[in-house]
Design a protein around this motif. Structure first.
Motif, PDB file in Angstrom:
ATOM      1  N   GLY A 115      10.084  17.263  -7.457  1.00 60.72           N
ATOM      2  CA  GLY A 115       9.456  17.012  -8.731  1.00 60.72           C
ATOM      3  C   GLY A 115       8.127  17.728  -9.002  1.00 60.72           C
ATOM      4  O   GLY A 115       7.170  17.203  -9.105  1.00 60.72           O
ATOM      5  N   LEU A 116       8.347  19.004  -9.459  1.00 63.70           N
ATOM      6  CA  LEU A 116       7.319  19.769  -9.825  1.00 63.70           C
ATOM      7  C   LEU A 116       6.741  19.386 -11.261  1.00 63.70           C
ATOM      8  O   LEU A 116       5.269  19.101 -11.288  1.00 63.70           O
ATOM      9  CB  LEU A 116       7.809  21.333 -10.089  1.00 63.70           C
ATOM     10  CG  LEU A 116       6.809  22.405 -10.698  1.00 63.70           C
ATOM     11  CD1 LEU A 116       5.610  22.479  -9.583  1.00 63.70           C
ATOM     12  CD2 LEU A 116       7.433  23.711 -10.689  1.00 63.70           C
ATOM     13  N   GLN A 117       7.571  19.366 -12.268  1.00 66.49           N
ATOM     14  CA  GLN A 117       7.062  19.138 -13.835  1.00 66.49           C
ATOM     15  C   GLN A 117       6.585  20.212 -14.717  1.00 66.49           C
ATOM     16  O   GLN A 117       6.580  20.295 -15.666  1.00 66.49           O
ATOM     17  CB  GLN A 117       6.329  17.696 -13.723  1.00 66.49           C
ATOM     18  CG  GLN A 117       6.962  16.587 -12.838  1.00 66.49           C
ATOM     19  CD  GLN A 117       8.652  16.289 -12.914  1.00 66.49           C
ATOM     20  OE1 GLN A 117       9.083  16.744 -14.121  1.00 66.49           O
ATOM     21  NE2 GLN A 117       8.985  15.550 -12.420  1.00 66.49           N
ATOM     22  N   SER A 118       5.309  20.763 -13.625  1.00 68.03           N
ATOM     23  CA  SER A 118       4.536  21.938 -14.341  1.00 68.03           C
ATOM     24  C   SER A 118       3.881  22.678 -13.537  1.00 68.03           C
ATOM     25  O   SER A 118       3.688  21.915 -12.184  1.00 68.03           O
ATOM     26  CB  SER A 118       3.533  21.063 -15.360  1.00 68.03           C
ATOM     27  OG  SER A 118       2.763  22.093 -15.719  1.00 68.03           O
ATOM     28  N   ALA A 119       3.555  23.809 -13.602  1.00 67.86           N
ATOM     29  CA  ALA A 119       2.833  24.682 -12.547  1.00 67.86           C
ATOM     30  C   ALA A 119       1.428  24.774 -13.120  1.00 67.86           C
ATOM     31  O   ALA A 119       0.803  25.981 -12.670  1.00 67.86           O
ATOM     32  CB  ALA A 119       3.497  26.138 -12.422  1.00 67.86           C
ATOM     33  N   HIS A 120       0.895  23.791 -13.779  1.00 71.18           N
ATOM     34  CA  HIS A 120      -0.447  23.830 -14.374  1.00 71.18           C
ATOM     35  C   HIS A 120      -1.104  22.419 -13.920  1.00 71.18           C
ATOM     36  O   HIS A 120      -0.704  21.539 -14.564  1.00 71.18           O
ATOM     37  CB  HIS A 120      -0.447  23.922 -16.043  1.00 71.18           C
ATOM     38  CG  HIS A 120       0.193  25.459 -16.229  1.00 71.18           C
ATOM     39  ND1 HIS A 120      -0.547  26.506 -16.107  1.00 71.18           N
ATOM     40  CD2 HIS A 120       1.453  25.628 -16.780  1.00 71.18           C
ATOM     41  CE1 HIS A 120       0.074  27.487 -16.661  1.00 71.18           C
ATOM     42  NE2 HIS A 120       1.571  27.047 -16.877  1.00 71.18           N
ATOM     43  N   GLU A 123      -1.808  20.046 -16.932  1.00 71.56           N
ATOM     44  CA  GLU A 123      -0.580  19.571 -17.557  1.00 71.56           C
ATOM     45  C   GLU A 123       0.024  18.309 -16.624  1.00 71.56           C
ATOM     46  O   GLU A 123       0.457  17.147 -16.860  1.00 71.56           O
ATOM     47  CB  GLU A 123       0.323  20.474 -17.686  1.00 71.56           C
ATOM     48  CG  GLU A 123       0.023  21.508 -18.970  1.00 71.56           C
ATOM     49  CD  GLU A 123       1.338  22.596 -19.080  1.00 71.56           C
ATOM     50  OE1 GLU A 123       2.284  22.479 -18.437  1.00 71.56           O
ATOM     51  OE2 GLU A 123       0.879  23.437 -20.022  1.00 71.56           O
ATOM     52  N   LEU A 124      -0.263  18.675 -15.300  1.00 72.77           N
ATOM     53  CA  LEU A 124       0.258  17.605 -14.490  1.00 72.77           C
ATOM     54  C   LEU A 124      -0.778  16.330 -14.412  1.00 72.77           C
ATOM     55  O   LEU A 124      -0.193  15.080 -14.197  1.00 72.77           O
ATOM     56  CB  LEU A 124       0.016  18.274 -12.813  1.00 72.77           C
ATOM     57  CG  LEU A 124       1.002  19.309 -12.496  1.00 72.77           C
ATOM     58  CD1 LEU A 124       0.585  19.943 -11.250  1.00 72.77           C
ATOM     59  CD2 LEU A 124       2.516  18.768 -12.551  1.00 72.77           C
ATOM     60  N   GLN A 125      -2.026  16.513 -14.556  1.00 71.26           N
ATOM     61  CA  GLN A 125      -2.901  15.536 -14.862  1.00 71.26           C
ATOM     62  C   GLN A 125      -2.489  14.609 -15.972  1.00 71.26           C
ATOM     63  O   GLN A 125      -2.609  13.463 -15.795  1.00 71.26           O
ATOM     64  CB  GLN A 125      -4.369  16.123 -14.641  1.00 71.26           C
ATOM     65  CG  GLN A 125      -4.886  16.864 -13.494  1.00 71.26           C
ATOM     66  CD  GLN A 125      -6.037  17.480 -13.629  1.00 71.26           C
ATOM     67  OE1 GLN A 125      -6.602  17.313 -14.568  1.00 71.26           O
ATOM     68  NE2 GLN A 125      -6.634  18.065 -12.462  1.00 71.26           N
ATOM     69  N   ALA A 126      -2.177  15.281 -17.111  1.00 70.85           N
ATOM     70  CA  ALA A 126      -1.888  14.420 -18.200  1.00 70.85           C
ATOM     71  C   ALA A 126      -0.733  13.767 -17.936  1.00 70.85           C
ATOM     72  O   ALA A 126      -0.469  12.853 -18.617  1.00 70.85           O
ATOM     73  CB  ALA A 126      -1.875  15.714 -19.488  1.00 70.85           C
ATOM     74  N   LEU A 127       0.443  14.226 -17.153  1.00 69.33           N
ATOM     75  CA  LEU A 127       1.389  13.504 -16.680  1.00 69.33           C
ATOM     76  C   LEU A 127       1.424  12.447 -15.877  1.00 69.33           C
ATOM     77  O   LEU A 127       2.335  11.619 -15.698  1.00 69.33           O
ATOM     78  CB  LEU A 127       2.703  14.537 -16.338  1.00 69.33           C
ATOM     79  CG  LEU A 127       3.093  15.273 -17.249  1.00 69.33           C
ATOM     80  CD1 LEU A 127       4.151  16.487 -16.818  1.00 69.33           C
ATOM     81  CD2 LEU A 127       4.085  14.575 -18.598  1.00 69.33           C
ATOM     82  N   GLY A 128       0.050  12.195 -15.339  1.00 72.48           N
ATOM     83  CA  GLY A 128      -0.130  11.274 -14.324  1.00 72.48           C
ATOM     84  C   GLY A 128       0.407  11.698 -12.811  1.00 72.48           C
ATOM     85  O   GLY A 128       0.558  10.631 -11.923  1.00 72.48           O
ATOM     86  N   ARG A 129       0.604  12.803 -12.691  1.00 72.14           N
ATOM     87  CA  ARG A 129       1.308  13.320 -11.545  1.00 72.14           C
ATOM     88  C   ARG A 129       0.258  13.279 -10.425  1.00 72.14           C
ATOM     89  O   ARG A 129      -1.044  13.663 -10.663  1.00 72.14           O
ATOM     90  CB  ARG A 129       2.021  14.718 -11.527  1.00 72.14           C
ATOM     91  CG  ARG A 129       3.178  14.790 -12.623  1.00 72.14           C
ATOM     92  CD  ARG A 129       4.084  14.034 -12.162  1.00 72.14           C
ATOM     93  NE  ARG A 129       4.972  14.589 -11.079  1.00 72.14           N
ATOM     94  CZ  ARG A 129       5.825  13.888 -10.557  1.00 72.14           C
ATOM     95  NH1 ARG A 129       6.479  12.553 -11.097  1.00 72.14           N
ATOM     96  NH2 ARG A 129       6.657  14.451  -9.566  1.00 72.14           N
ATOM     97  N   LEU A 130       0.348  13.139  -9.097  1.00 72.68           N
ATOM     98  CA  LEU A 130      -0.426  12.852  -8.167  1.00 72.68           C
ATOM     99  C   LEU A 130      -0.617  14.419  -7.153  1.00 72.68           C
ATOM    100  O   LEU A 130      -1.394  14.476  -6.303  1.00 72.68           O
ATOM    101  CB  LEU A 130      -0.010  12.003  -7.112  1.00 72.68           C
ATOM    102  CG  LEU A 130      -0.140  10.563  -7.551  1.00 72.68           C
ATOM    103  CD1 LEU A 130       0.551   9.768  -6.488  1.00 72.68           C
ATOM    104  CD2 LEU A 130      -1.427  10.060  -7.886  1.00 72.68           C
ATOM    105  N   HIS A 131       0.386  15.212  -7.771  1.00 73.20           N
ATOM    106  CA  HIS A 131       0.023  16.724  -6.902  1.00 73.20           C
ATOM    107  C   HIS A 131      -0.675  17.654  -8.018  1.00 73.20           C
ATOM    108  O   HIS A 131      -0.702  17.705  -8.908  1.00 73.20           O
ATOM    109  CB  HIS A 131       1.404  17.042  -6.275  1.00 73.20           C
ATOM    110  CG  HIS A 131       2.340  17.352  -7.495  1.00 73.20           C
ATOM    111  ND1 HIS A 131       3.103  16.601  -8.273  1.00 73.20           N
ATOM    112  CD2 HIS A 131       2.885  18.687  -8.296  1.00 73.20           C
ATOM    113  CE1 HIS A 131       3.732  17.259  -9.106  1.00 73.20           C
ATOM    114  NE2 HIS A 131       3.575  18.264  -9.255  1.00 73.20           N
ATOM    115  N   ASN A 132      -0.919  18.812  -7.153  1.00 76.27           N
ATOM    116  CA  ASN A 132      -1.457  19.933  -7.933  1.00 76.27           C
ATOM    117  C   ASN A 132      -0.576  21.253  -7.640  1.00 76.27           C
ATOM    118  O   ASN A 132       0.646  21.069  -6.806  1.00 76.27           O
ATOM    119  CB  ASN A 132      -2.813  20.440  -7.792  1.00 76.27           C
ATOM    120  CG  ASN A 132      -2.905  20.544  -6.147  1.00 76.27           C
ATOM    121  OD1 ASN A 132      -2.297  21.270  -5.319  1.00 76.27           O
ATOM    122  ND2 ASN A 132      -4.222  20.228  -5.482  1.00 76.27           N
TER     123      ASN A 132
END
Length: 362
Positions: A115-120, A123-132
């Motif tokens: 589940g990458l979702q973005s390489a930025h 953008e990951l923070q805006a999506l609430g993702r826990l990874h970088n």
């Protein structure tokens, strides 16, 4: 051959756009849930006496169960449904590098979906993702080091803050990882999610912006050798997702876990969205599946569309004349192609697929 889907409804934290059934802070239930899944696998094997050639562990975040429990699920499914030559997939999130990829590979998994979702990172923070992005690259490298060659990355399109340039850089990141499959989904704001409750209208791209980003992704992924085979899926030759193709080919599958759906022996059924429902109930197959309209609806999600040959194989006749007639009416729009072989939507048609399919079937 059927497909098996096992829903693993555990997450470290629920993403604000997600409406899949999942819970957090439930590690004390992992063993109970794994045993319940194994019991249901054995139960349905005794009921249907069939074999499976795909197994997909989705979620949630299946890797939270740990390799030992996931491998136990594979072993139980193999004992019950054969899994000869099967594609066996586990979804993972890259936020914490404690996934034992070597144990998963040794235990029978041969495909990983990340589940990458973005390489930025913004953008990951805006999506609430826990990874970088660095953690994502590390996760991919670890999967490869364990021997996985069939790896898929998820990308989200039209997300908060995404631009055409940032999308192009995310696609370039995926291509540099040399993975053979990419899923690229337009963000959809589902009811009763944190995103749906936000008042910030800037959260959503308008239709024109969504279309631009989607068509950019289709074009650029092709440049890197990823051919579109379904509305949201792109692959190098030979790496199309076999399990997901079962859905779009209207083939049979068995889904186990809260909210999981099944289509088997011409009937559809599903589990309710709770652990209690899954532990307590064995749904009665009563919904009819596999009807001509359903076959057309699902098949038109594929880039190959629906062919006379495939339709004839299923129903004994060519595609209905009424559908062909309405397809001819839509040819000037550029939303579909009509050939002697059958009907297929174009990338522009995929953007309005619901309306196009509703017209064809009306």
């Amino acid at each position: 051959m059927i497909g098996l889907y096992l829903h693993i409804p555990f997450c470290r934290r629920k993403c604000p756009y997600c409406d899949f059934y999942s819970v957090s802070d439930a590690a004390d239930t992992f063993d109970t849930y794994t045993e319940a899944l194994c019991e249901r696998i054995r139960h349905y094997a005794a009921v249907y006496h069939t074999a499976a050639d795909t197994l997909y562990c989705g979620g949630g975040t299946p890797s939270l169960l740990g390799a030992e429990r996931l491998v136990r699920l594979v072993q139980t499914a193999r004992e019950s449904f054969g899994l000869s030559g099967a594609e066996i997939t586990a979804e993972v999130n890259p936020e914490k590098q404690d996934i034992d990829f070597a144990a998963l590979r040794k235990g029978g998994f041969n495909r990983i979906s990340i589940g990458l979702q973005s390489a930025h990172d913004t953008e990951l923070q805006a999506l609430g993702r826990l990874h970088n992005t660095r953690q994502a690259a590390d996760c991919i490298a670890q999967a490869k080091a364990a021997g996985f060659t069939n790896i898929s990355l998820d990308l989200m399109l039209a997300t908060p803050g995404q631009t055409k340039d940032s999308l192009l850089r995310s696609i370039e990141f995926c291509a540099r990882q040399e993975v053979p499959h990419i899923s690229a989904y337009l963000l959809k704001i589902e009811p009763d999610t944190p995103y749906a409750r936000r008042k910030d209208k800037a959260l959503l791209c308008d239709d024109d912006r969504q279309a631009e980003l989607y068509l950019t992704a289709v074009e650029q992924l092709a440049v890197y050798g990823y051919q579109q085979y379904e509305i949201s899926n792109f692959a190098q030759a030979g790496f199309e997702g076999r399990h997901n193709l079962k859905y779009w080919h209207d083939e049979e599958y068995l889904g186990l876990g809260p909210s999981a759906h099944s289509f088997i022996n011409g009937k559809r059924f599903y589990y309710g969205r709770s652990f209690e429902s899954f532990y307590r109930d064995i749904p009665t197959p009563d919904g009819i599946g596999g009807e001509p309209e359903e076959f057309i609806l699902l098949g038109l999600r594929l880039r190959e569309g629906i062919t006379h040959a495939r339709y004839r194989e299923r129903f004994g006749t060519d595609i209905p004349p009424s559908v062909l007639h309405k397809s001819r009416q839509l040819l000037p729009t550029g939303y579909l192609t009509l050939t002697p072989d059958g009907i297929a939507l174009t990338p522009q048609g995929f953007l309005v697929s619901n309306a196009v399919i509703a017209f064809l079937l009306s």
